[in-house]
Every structure is written in structure tokens, then in C-alpha cells.
Design a protein around this motif. Structure first.
Motif, PDB file in Angstrom:
ATOM      1  N   ARG A   1       0.829  -1.221   0.000  1.00 25.49           N
ATOM      2  CA  ARG A   1       0.000   0.000   0.000  1.00 25.49           C
ATOM      3  C   ARG A   1       0.858   1.263   0.000  1.00 25.49           C
ATOM      4  NH1 ARG A   1      -0.167   2.067   5.053  1.00 25.49           N
ATOM      5  NH2 ARG A   1       0.365   0.685   6.752  1.00 25.49           N
TER       6      ARG A   1
ATOM      7  N   ASP B   1       2.224   1.613  -3.520  1.00 25.92           N
ATOM      8  CA  ASP B   1       1.147   2.078  -4.393  1.00 25.92           C
ATOM      9  C   ASP B   1       0.941   3.578  -4.266  1.00 25.92           C
ATOM     10  OD1 ASP B   1      -1.211   1.596  -6.188  1.00 25.92           O
ATOM     11  OD2 ASP B   1      -2.247   2.403  -4.415  1.00 25.92           O
TER      12      ASP B   1
ATOM     13  N   ASN C   1       1.821   5.472  -7.589  1.00 25.86           N
ATOM     14  CA  ASN C   1       0.604   5.729  -8.356  1.00 25.86           C
ATOM     15  C   ASN C   1      -0.144   6.989  -7.951  1.00 25.86           C
ATOM     16  OD1 ASN C   1       0.928   3.383  -9.936  1.00 25.86           O
ATOM     17  ND2 ASN C   1       0.141   2.150  -8.260  1.00 25.86           N
TER      18      ASN C   1
END
Length: 70
Positions: free
Chosen positions: A11, A14, A18
Motif C-alpha cells: 500500500r 502504491d 501511483n
């Protein structure tokens, strides 16, 4: 592979890759610089980058802002 290399939770990776890293612009600006620096410091904290490395100095050496604006 990224999890194994960094030791960071998926996480967190990410979010960094992103959500905080926007490479859609043809020229890297301050937001991209800040994001890349944060990633480098996180990698350093995780032991992937040596503690003696000056992440900021390396970042400035690698980023070339001479790309002409359009």
C-alpha cells in the motif's frame, strides 16, 4: 519485486508510485522532484540505499531540467 527490494508494504508503494508520482508532464518540476526525493529517502530508510549517500545531491545530479518548455 518492488516489495522485496524495498521492504515496504504494497500500500505504501502504491501511494508513492501511483498517487504521488506524476510523470505525465514532459518536464519534471518541483512536485516530481519532491516525490522522487521522498522515494529515495524511503529507500534509504529501508536500507536499499546506503546511509552515506546524499540522496538530494544524487537527485540533482540525475535530473536534467534543460529540456526546453513547449
Amino acid at each position: 519485486m518492488t516489495v522485496a527490494a524495498t521492504g515496504l508494504a504494497p500500500r505504501i508503494i502504491d501511494v508513492q508510485l501511483n498517487q504521488r508520482t506524476d510523470l505525465t508532464q514532459p518536464r519534471l518540476g518541483q512536485p516530481q522532484h519532491d516525490s522522487i526525493l521522498a522515494a529515495g529517502l524511503a529507500l534509504q530508510a529501508a536500507g536499499v540505499i546506503g546511509q552515506t549517500v546524499d540522496v538530494q545531491e544524487v537527485l540533482w545530479a540525475l535530473l536534467d531540467d534543460r529540456l526546453p518548455t513547449v
